[in-house]
Write a protein that holds these residues in place. Structure first.
Motif, short mmCIF file in Angstrom:
data_model
loop_
_atom_site.label_atom_id
_atom_site.label_comp_id
_atom_site.label_asym_id
_atom_site.label_seq_id
_atom_site.Cartn_x
_atom_site.Cartn_y
_atom_site.Cartn_z
N ARG A 16 -32.14 13.04 -34.85
CA ARG A 16 -32.40 11.88 -33.06
C ARG A 16 -33.02 11.63 -32.86
NH1 ARG A 16 -28.24 10.33 -29.47
NH2 ARG A 16 -29.03 10.12 -27.41
N ALA A 17 -34.16 12.89 -32.41
CA ALA A 17 -35.42 12.84 -31.47
C ALA A 17 -36.69 12.66 -32.51
CB ALA A 17 -35.76 14.81 -31.89
N VAL A 18 -36.25 12.26 -33.37
CA VAL A 18 -37.65 11.05 -34.59
C VAL A 18 -37.16 10.24 -34.23
CG1 VAL A 18 -38.51 10.50 -37.04
CG2 VAL A 18 -37.76 12.82 -35.90
N ILE A 19 -35.56 9.62 -34.51
CA ILE A 19 -35.50 7.89 -33.89
C ILE A 19 -36.03 7.38 -32.59
CG2 ILE A 19 -33.70 6.31 -34.39
CD1 ILE A 19 -31.85 7.84 -36.48
N THR A 20 -35.87 8.32 -31.95
CA THR A 20 -35.98 8.02 -30.19
C THR A 20 -37.29 7.80 -30.58
OG1 THR A 20 -36.15 10.01 -29.59
CG2 THR A 20 -33.68 8.48 -29.37
N SER A 36 -37.01 -4.54 -34.53
CA SER A 36 -35.40 -4.90 -34.91
C SER A 36 -35.80 -3.72 -35.45
CB SER A 36 -36.27 -5.05 -36.49
OG SER A 36 -36.46 -4.27 -37.19
N LEU A 37 -34.03 -3.08 -35.39
CA LEU A 37 -33.79 -1.17 -35.80
C LEU A 37 -33.90 -0.89 -37.24
CD1 LEU A 37 -29.61 -1.54 -35.08
CD2 LEU A 37 -31.97 -0.42 -33.91
N GLY A 38 -34.58 -2.25 -38.29
CA GLY A 38 -35.16 -1.69 -39.63
C GLY A 38 -36.28 -1.65 -39.45
N GLU A 39 -36.60 -2.13 -38.15
CA GLU A 39 -38.78 -1.21 -37.81
C GLU A 39 -38.31 -0.52 -37.77
OE1 GLU A 39 -42.54 -3.61 -35.92
OE2 GLU A 39 -40.39 -4.37 -35.37
N ILE A 40 -37.31 0.31 -36.52
CA ILE A 40 -37.70 1.85 -35.53
C ILE A 40 -36.86 2.66 -37.35
CG2 ILE A 40 -36.22 3.47 -34.26
CD1 ILE A 40 -36.55 0.46 -32.43
N ALA A 41 -36.38 2.41 -37.75
CA ALA A 41 -35.17 3.06 -39.10
C ALA A 41 -37.31 3.41 -40.12
CB ALA A 41 -34.50 2.74 -39.86
N ARG A 48 -31.64 3.29 -42.59
CA ARG A 48 -31.09 2.30 -41.67
C ARG A 48 -29.93 2.50 -40.77
NH1 ARG A 48 -32.16 -4.61 -39.82
NH2 ARG A 48 -29.67 -4.26 -38.33
N THR A 49 -28.84 3.20 -42.20
CA THR A 49 -27.08 3.48 -42.06
C THR A 49 -27.55 4.96 -41.38
OG1 THR A 49 -27.57 4.68 -44.74
CG2 THR A 49 -26.54 2.81 -44.06
N VAL A 50 -28.31 5.53 -41.14
CA VAL A 50 -28.43 7.04 -40.64
C VAL A 50 -28.88 6.50 -39.82
CG1 VAL A 50 -30.17 8.81 -40.33
CG2 VAL A 50 -29.14 8.13 -42.48
N MET A 51 -29.87 5.45 -38.79
CA MET A 51 -29.76 5.21 -37.75
C MET A 51 -28.43 4.61 -36.62
SD MET A 51 -32.48 4.49 -36.53
CE MET A 51 -32.84 3.02 -35.98
N TYR A 52 -28.14 4.03 -37.32
CA TYR A 52 -26.04 3.74 -36.64
C TYR A 52 -25.01 4.47 -37.34
CZ TYR A 52 -26.96 -1.42 -37.72
OH TYR A 52 -27.76 -2.52 -37.60
N ASP A 53 -25.67 6.26 -37.76
CA ASP A 53 -24.53 7.11 -36.67
C ASP A 53 -25.62 8.47 -35.73
OD1 ASP A 53 -23.73 7.54 -39.56
OD2 ASP A 53 -25.55 8.61 -40.74
N SER A 57 -25.83 0.61 -32.18
CA SER A 57 -26.62 -0.82 -31.79
C SER A 57 -28.29 -1.28 -31.00
CB SER A 57 -26.11 -2.49 -30.51
OG SER A 57 -26.25 -1.42 -29.69
N LYS A 58 -28.94 -1.77 -31.32
CA LYS A 58 -30.10 -1.48 -30.92
C LYS A 58 -30.45 -1.39 -29.07
CE LYS A 58 -32.76 -5.49 -30.04
NZ LYS A 58 -33.84 -6.59 -30.43
N ARG A 59 -29.02 -2.44 -28.38
CA ARG A 59 -29.11 -2.05 -26.98
C ARG A 59 -28.73 -0.63 -26.37
NH1 ARG A 59 -24.52 -5.10 -24.74
NH2 ARG A 59 -25.58 -6.74 -24.97
#
Length: 203
Positions: A16-20, A36-41, A48-53, A57-59
């Motif tokens: 989570r820290a890496v993503i933020t 985009s979420l894909g760009e952040i992933a 990208r599926t891990v992002m949703y864990d 959403s992007k918001r």
């Protein structure tokens, strides 16, 4: 033949820290809508599926980053506001700390204070809530010093004073971005001269 050791899986909080961290960098650089979420992933090195864990959403991700960075800022400057020393020494330390934050964490400063042209009502509402909470938190930490100069921390003008200081410091930080050759100490001295002249005891 020597088998290679299996790769260790990153634990949830670390992932989570890496993503933020990736989201902070890209949101600050490109803004909310252009990201985009894909760009952040990809920047975070996760699927990208891990992002949703972690963020559905992007918001939600943006709001989480805003809350996280605001808490970090309050903790950073709060340590100077409540430190040992005279009121003037602590104010100087606080001013220097904010400019230090702006210098070392430019992406966080930009995301927290600059307008990113969001047209999402929920994001605007949350950003305003974060701003008001930040002002109240700083006002609460400054309450003892306010009482010493004859200002009741509960009166509406007290929060207005704090908002003025916060907004003014960030205005100087934005101005400083275009004049990086100016020493941080020069900014601190200039701001302290103005603040301390204006924050003297009421007549």
């Amino acid at each position: 033949m020597v088998e290679s050791a299996p790769k260790s899986r990153m634990r949830g909080p670390a992932r989570r820290a890496v993503i933020t961290a990736a989201a902070l960098r890209i949101f600050a650089e490109k803004g909310y809508h252009a990201t985009s979420l894909g760009e952040i992933a990809r920047a975070a090195g996760v699927a990208r599926t891990v992002m949703y864990d972690h963020f559905p959403s992007k918001r939600v991700l943006l709001l989480a980053v805003l809350q996280e960075q605001n808490a970090a800022l309050i903790e950073y400057i709060g340590a100077r506001i409540t430190a040992q020393g005279t009121a003037r020494e602590r104010m100087r330390g606080t001013v220097d700390a904010y400019f230090g934050f702006a210098q070392s964490q430019p992406e966080a400063r930009k995301l927290l204070f600059d307008s990113l042209n969001e047209d999402d009502p929920e994001i605007r509402t949350v950003r305003q809530g974060i701003r008001e909470a930040r002002t109240r938190a700083v006002a609460a930490m400054l309450a003892p010093d306010m009482r010493e100069i004859g200002v009741d921390p509960a009166e509406p003008g007290a929060e207005a004073m704090v908002e003025f200081v916060i907004t003014g410091l960030d205005g100087v930080a934005q101005w400083w971005e275009h004049r990086p050759e100016i020493a941080r100490s020069t900014l601190v001295e200039g701001v302290m001269w103005l603040l301390w002249s204006g924050l003297g005891p009421r007549p």
